[in-house]
Write a protein that holds these residues in place. Structure first.
Motif, PDB file in Angstrom:
ATOM      1  N   HIS A  70       1.115  -1.374   0.148  1.00  0.00           N
ATOM      2  CA  HIS A  70      -0.154  -0.019   0.127  1.00  0.00           C
ATOM      3  C   HIS A  70       0.929   1.601   0.125  1.00  0.00           C
ATOM      4  N   ASP A  71       2.630   0.941   0.274  1.00  0.00           N
ATOM      5  CA  ASP A  71       2.773   1.953   0.479  1.00  0.00           C
ATOM      6  C   ASP A  71       4.875   1.328  -0.261  1.00  0.00           C
ATOM      7  N   ASP A  90       7.976   2.097   1.507  1.00  0.00           N
ATOM      8  CA  ASP A  90       8.856   2.115   2.886  1.00  0.00           C
ATOM      9  C   ASP A  90       9.884   2.609   3.078  1.00  0.00           C
ATOM     10  N   ASP A 120       7.072   6.313   3.129  1.00  0.00           N
ATOM     11  CA  ASP A 120       7.039   6.670   4.242  1.00  0.00           C
ATOM     12  C   ASP A 120       9.173   6.989   3.876  1.00  0.00           C
TER      13      ASP A 120
HETATM   14 MN    MN Z   1       4.176   2.461   5.429  1.00  0.00          MN
END
Ligand code: MN
Ligand code: GTP
Ligand code: MN
Length: 380
Positions: free
Chosen positions: A204-205, A207, A304
Motif C-alpha cells: 500500500h506504500d 517504506d 514513508d
Molecule cells: Mn508504511
C-alpha cells in the motif's frame, strides 16, 4: 479435547508469532481471509480484543505447512478460540462462513472499509463520518466535511492510492530517493523495509529507512532530501515529524507502543510512469486534466521515509520490516517472557537494568533467545 490427547501432530506451532516462520504463501488462505475479515470488522467497531483474537487465530493458520481438512487438525494449535473454530468448521463444511458473508454484505463494513482506506482517515474519523450518514467517497465531498491536509491529499489522490504499489514502482522510488541521498552524502544508506522487504510483490506504500555509518551525521539529512525531491516536483504531499528520541537514559516507558520517535516523513510521491505504461483506462471527463497527456503520465504513491542513527539501525530495521502482527508479538514476547522492553530504538533488559546494543537483526533475536526469522518468514 480427549480426542486431541491421543494425537501427535506432525507440526508444532509455537504460541508467539515471532517464534514461528510465516511465509507469504500458505495453503490455508480460505480460512485466514475469512478470519481477517472478522478481525477487521471488530476493529471497525473498536473492539480491539476481539479483533486481535481473530487475527491471532488467522496468524497461527498462516504458519501451518498443510491445508486444514478437518477440525481434528486444530488439536493442539494455540490461539484458536471457540468463535474462530466455529468459523473454520463452517468453512470446512459449507465452503463459506455465514457470519463472514453477513459482514461482507453489511453497510457498515463496506462503508468503513472504503473510508478507512483513505490516507489520513483512521477508524475514529471513519466511525464519526459513518454516524453522520457518510457511506462512500462521494458522500465525503458532498457533505462538505472539514478535512485535514493529509485527508485532503488522501481524497485528491484516492484512485491512485487505492491501487497497489508494484515492486517495480517501489524500486523506482527507492532509486530516486537513493540518488537524492547520494547527492547529499555518498555514505548515507537507503534500505527498503515494510512489506517489500518481506517479499510482498504489492504494497500500500513504500517504506524507506535511511541511516548514516557515522553516528550523528544522519541528523538533518531528511530536510535536505525533501528539499531536493520537492525541487524536482516529486512531492505531491508531505508532512515531517522531528526526532523526539533522546539517548536512552530511562527504560522505554511504553514497551507495547507501536509508535517510535524517529525523524520521519509521510508523503505522497509523484511517480512518473514510462510512456504507454500508464492507466489503460480511456480518458474521461473525470480524468484529471494533467493525466490526459501520455507524456506527463504519473501515479501518486504513498511513501514513508524514516531516519535512524546507526546505533539504532538494527532495531529500526526490525521494527519497520513488520508485519505489524509480527512486531506486536515480538514486543509481547520480550515483555512477558524475557522481562525486556523492545521498541524500534532499543531493547531494555529489566533484570540486568541495561540496554542491549545490536548492530544486526540477528543479534536482536539472539538477545531475545529466539531463533532468527528472516524477513520473508515474518508475514505473520
Ligand atoms: Mn508504511
Ligand atoms: P503494506 O504497506 O500494506 O504493503 O504492508 P506493510 O507491512 O509495509 O505495512 P506498513 O507500511 O503500514 O508498515 C510497515 C511496518 O512499519 C510495519 O511493521 C508497521 O508496524 C511499521 N510501522 C508503521 N508505522 C509505524 C510507526 O509509526 N512506528 C513504527 N515503529 N513502526 C511503524
Ligand atoms: Mn508498507
Amino acid at each position: 479435547k480427549a480426542a486431541c490427547a491421543s494425537l501427535t501432530p506432525d507440526y508444532m506451532v509455537p504460541v508467539y508469532a515471532c517464534q514461528r516462520r510465516t511465509p507469504l504463501q500458505h495453503p490455508n488462505r480460505l480460512f485466514t481471509d475469512a478470519l481477517e475479515i472478522l478481525s477487521e470488522n471488530a476493529e471497525f467497531f473498536e473492539s480491539e480484543g476481539r479483533s486481535l483474537a481473530f487475527y491471532k487465530a488467522s496468524s497461527v493458520m498462516k504458519a501451518l505447512p498443510i491445508r486444514l481438512t478437518s477440525t481434528v487438525d486444530l488439536c493442539g494449535l494455540p490461539c484458536i478460540g471457540e468463535h474462530s473454530q466455529r468459523v473454520i468448521k463452517e468453512i470446512l463444511e459449507d465452503g463459506v462462513s455465514s457470519e463472514v458473508e453477513g459482514v461482507l454484505q453489511s453497510e457498515r463494513y463496506q462503508a468503513m472499509k472504503v473510508l478507512t482506506s483513505i490516507f489520513g482517515v483512521g477508524v475514529k474519523t471513519a466511525d464519526r463520518w459513518y454516524r453522520e450518514g457518510i457511506r462512500n467517497f462521494g458522500d465525503i465531498l458532498s457533505s462538505g466535511q472539514k478535512l485535514t491536509k493529509e485527508q485532503e491529499a488522501g481524497v485528491k489522490y484516492f484512485k491512485d492510492l487505492s491501487s497497489p504499489v508494484t515492486e517495480e514502482e517501489a524500486n523506482s522510488i527507492t532509486d530516486t530517493v537513493r540518488k537524492a541521498v547520494a547527492s547529499i552524502d555518498t555514505r548515507a544508506k537507503v534500505t527498503i523495509t515494510g512489506g517489500f522487504r518481506r517479499g510482498k510483490q504489492r504494497g500500500h506504500d513504500v517504506d524507506l529507512l535511511i541511516t548514516h555509518p557515522e553516528e550523528g551525521k544522519e541528523a538533518g539529512l531528511l530536510a535536505q532530501i525533501i528539499t531536493i525531491l520537492d525541487s524536482q516536483g516529486l512531492l505531491l504531499y508531505y508532512k515531517t515529524k522531528e526526532n523526539t528520541y533522546t539517548a536512552p537514559r530511562e527504560p522505554p516507558v511504553k514497551p507495547h507502543s507501536t509508535l517510535d520517535r524517529f525523524e520521519r516523513c509521510f508523503s505522497v510521491f509523484k511517480l512518473s510512469l514510462p510512456p504507454f505504461r500508464g492507466s489503460q483506462e480511456p480518458v474521461s471527463l473525470s480524468t484529471p486534466l494533467d493525466k490526459t497527456c501520455i507524456a506527463t503520465d504519473w501515479k501518486a504513491v504513498r511513501v514513508d521515509l524514516v531516519v535512524s542513527p546507526c546505533s539504532q539501525y538494527a532495531y529500526a530495521l526490525l521494527g519497520w520490516t513488520g508485519s505489524q502482527h509480527f512486531e506486536r508479538e515480538l514486543r509481547r514476547f520480550a515483555g512477558s517472557e524475557k522481562q525486556m522492553a523492545l521498541n524500534s530504538h532499543a531493547l531494555y533488559d529489566r533484570k540486568q537494568n541495561e540496554f542491549l546494543s545490536a548492530s544486526t537483526e540477528e543479534e536482536i533475536f539472539a538477545h531475545l533467545g529466539l531463533p532468527f526469522i528472516p524477513p520473508h518468514e515474518r508475514n505473520a
